[in-house]
Design an enzyme around this catalytic site. Structure first.
Site, PDB file in Angstrom:
ATOM      1  N   ASP A   1       0.800  -1.150  -0.042  1.00  0.00           N
ATOM      2  CA  ASP A   1       0.054  -0.128   0.010  1.00  0.00           C
ATOM      3  C   ASP A   1       0.833   1.371  -0.145  1.00  0.00           C
ATOM      4  OD1 ASP A   1       0.942  -0.494   2.675  1.00  0.00           O
ATOM      5  OD2 ASP A   1      -1.328  -0.134   3.677  1.00  0.00           O
TER       6      ASP A   1
ATOM      7  N   GLY B   1      -2.231  -5.921  18.118  1.00  0.00           N
ATOM      8  CA  GLY B   1      -1.012  -6.291  17.524  1.00  0.00           C
ATOM      9  C   GLY B   1      -0.819  -7.518  16.914  1.00  0.00           C
TER      10      GLY B   1
ATOM     11  N   GLY C   1      -1.974  -8.086  13.856  1.00  0.00           N
ATOM     12  CA  GLY C   1      -2.042  -8.129  12.110  1.00  0.00           C
ATOM     13  C   GLY C   1      -3.362  -8.081  11.627  1.00  0.00           C
TER      14      GLY C   1
ATOM     15  N   SER D   1      -5.408  -5.348  12.388  1.00  0.00           N
ATOM     16  CA  SER D   1      -5.801  -3.919  12.650  1.00  0.00           C
ATOM     17  C   SER D   1      -6.580  -3.606  13.403  1.00  0.00           C
ATOM     18  CB  SER D   1      -6.073  -3.331  11.073  1.00  0.00           C
ATOM     19  OG  SER D   1      -5.966  -2.000  10.917  1.00  0.00           O
ATOM     20  N   SER D   2      -6.067  -3.730  14.850  1.00  0.00           N
ATOM     21  CA  SER D   2      -6.818  -3.044  15.833  1.00  0.00           C
ATOM     22  C   SER D   2      -6.612  -1.557  15.762  1.00  0.00           C
ATOM     23  CB  SER D   2      -6.527  -3.663  17.226  1.00  0.00           C
ATOM     24  OG  SER D   2      -5.032  -3.401  17.433  1.00  0.00           O
TER      25      SER D   2
ATOM     26  N   ASP E   1      -5.365  -0.139   5.830  1.00  0.00           N
ATOM     27  CA  ASP E   1      -6.451  -0.809   6.816  1.00  0.00           C
ATOM     28  C   ASP E   1      -7.640   0.237   7.200  1.00  0.00           C
ATOM     29  OD1 ASP E   1      -4.339  -2.447   7.076  1.00  0.00           O
ATOM     30  OD2 ASP E   1      -3.617  -1.805   8.946  1.00  0.00           O
TER      31      ASP E   1
ATOM     32  N   TYR F   1       9.332  -2.205  10.162  1.00  0.00           N
ATOM     33  CA  TYR F   1       8.450  -1.681   9.069  1.00  0.00           C
ATOM     34  C   TYR F   1       8.823  -0.470   8.557  1.00  0.00           C
ATOM     35  CZ  TYR F   1       3.677  -0.519   7.266  1.00  0.00           C
ATOM     36  OH  TYR F   1       2.335  -0.199   6.629  1.00  0.00           O
TER      37      TYR F   1
END
Ligand code: ADP
Ligand code: MG
Length: 409
Positions: free
Chosen positions: A47, A142, A144, A146-147, A198, A248
């Site tokens: 993205d 955490g 993956g 997408s909280s 996300d 990241y």
């Protein structure tokens, strides 16, 4: 029951209402906002290079309940999370008469405060409205799924409802602008250089559809996923390798370095692998590998969306395996646990494909599997996996929305 029982929105709201009553007896909230988490089917780590991604919203998400406070009595917003998995303190207060800057601690609050600050900056309401809110989530934090986007978009939805009457029509946020605002909040306030996927999914998703998002122009196409014989199984490795915090941001930099060498704004502009091969001697082996992942992953994602539109699960599954291998070998964001989960799934008849999903170094895998083989797949993973995994069967869900509040008796 082999996979997790999903907490319903009704249960989530009941938990929040009970906490609210405990803390503020004889008072009722008036607003309830919800935004989902997501699982990315294919198109990982692309993205932020303007690529294509192909996620769907999941039936887990973040709910916020609360109300406006009387601004003749206070200028302060009260924000509390019920989540056990974030740092202390669990509540903060924000003074609306002062500038809202990122907080040193607690870190979690920046995901909420960032949205508040950018919403006020963008909407310029004539009067800043104090409020109190409680926040709860069913998305593993955490993991993956997408909280983070889920809490941001839930917050933005809460604010839209809070200001509904005082904003004119021309001031309304479009769904895309809402996603961009929440994404910026994560970048600037939580200091995560994330892409748009996300937040876009949390805002735009449709039930029973996956979303092919073009991250170059922020447009999307909903692709139906209605085959009841095929199931999206998400397996949480329940590990998170913290030693790689900062990786990241490093991957984002690597991709930009490659784009600079290739003379493009972003890697999306690269038309073929040959173009990359032509400049291979101008880049380090690491930068070459990062670019190789991004360029091939964008192609896989376009092909994947086409395959799914044609109900070609075998082809989609093949692309999922390829995606995993590329993330493991070229992008180097997998880990032993994720590799093991994918190869265990792959050993089961009826599994079309499997791959790590999300940022990597732990978190979840996503597996496309025939409904009749799901139990066998879970059983095989449970038996062979070195740690303890949890399993979710997801159908694609709707994006962010207001939820009716039950009357509390
Ligand atoms: P992911 O988005 O994959 O779950 P991230 O590291 O991107 O993982 O985001 C997790 C962070 O988001 C948490 O550490 C916390 O700071 C914040 N967060 C998410 N949900 C909540 C919540 N319900 N309450 C408070 N903070 C939350
Ligand atoms: Mg996140």
């Amino acid at each position: 029951m082999v996979s997790e029982e999903l907490t319903t929105l009704e249960q989530l709201q009941t938990n929040l209402l009970e906490s609210y009553q405990e803390e503020f007896p004889n008072d009722e909230p008036t607003i309830c906002a919800f935004a989902p988490g997501r699982v990315n089917l294919i198109g990982e780590h692309v993205d932020y290079v303007d690529g294509f991604v192909f996620p769907m919203a999941i039936p887990l998400g973040t709910m916020i309940i609360g109300k406006a406070l009387d601004d003749s009595i206070t200028n302060t917003c009260y924000i509390r999370t019920l989540s056990k998995d974030v740092g202390e303190p669990k509540s903060i207060e924000i003074d609306l008469t002062k500038e809202i800057s990122p907080l040193k601690s607690p870190k979690w609050a920046n995901y909420v405060v960032g949205v508040l600050a950018l919403f006020l900056e963008r909407m310029k309401p004539t009067k800043k409205q104090p409020f109190r809110i409680l926040i709860a989530t069913t998305v593993p934090i955490g993991g993956g799924l997408s909280s983070s986007a889920s809490i941001e978009v839930a917050m933005c939805t809460f604010l839209e409802l809070l200001y509904k009457k005082s904003l004119t029509n021309g001031q309304q946020l479009s769904k895309v602008d809402k996603a961009l605002l929440c994404c910026k909040a994560e970048q600037v306030y939580a200091n995560v250089p994330c892409g748009i996927m996300d937040q876009y999914t949390a805002c735009m998703a449709e039930a029973n559809h996956a979303l092919l998002i073009d991250c170059r122009d922020n447009t999307s196409k909903s692709i139906p996923m209605t085959n009841k014989e095929v199931c999206v199984l998400v397996t949480n490795s329940n590990v998170k390798h913290e030693l790689v915090a900062g990786t990241y941001a490093e991957r984002v930099r690597h991709c930009q370095e490659a784009a600079d060498i290739l003379g493009h704004k972003k890697l999306r502009e690269v038309t073929s692998i040959k173009e990359l091969e032509n400049v291979r001697d101008k880049m380090s082996p690491v930068i070459y590998k990062r670019a190789h992942h991004a360029i091939t992953e964008i192609k896989r994602t376009e092909a994947g969306a086409k395959a799914l539109s044609n109900n070609d699960y075998t082809e989609f599954g093949r692309l999922m395996y390829e995606s995993h291998e590329s993330l493991r070998d070229d992008f180097e964001v997998s880990c032993e646990e994720l590799d093991q989960l994918v190869s265990l799934a792959r050993s089961v008849d009826g599994v079309y494909g499997s791959r790590m999903t999300g940022g990597g170094f732990g978190g979840c895998t996503v597996t496309l599997v025939a409904k009749s083989s799901v139990d066998k797949c879970i059983e095989t993973i449970k038996k062979g996996y070195k740690a303890t995994a949890s399993f979710y069967q997801f159908v694609p869900s709707d994006g962010a929305r207001a939820i009716d509040l039950k009357k509390h008796q």
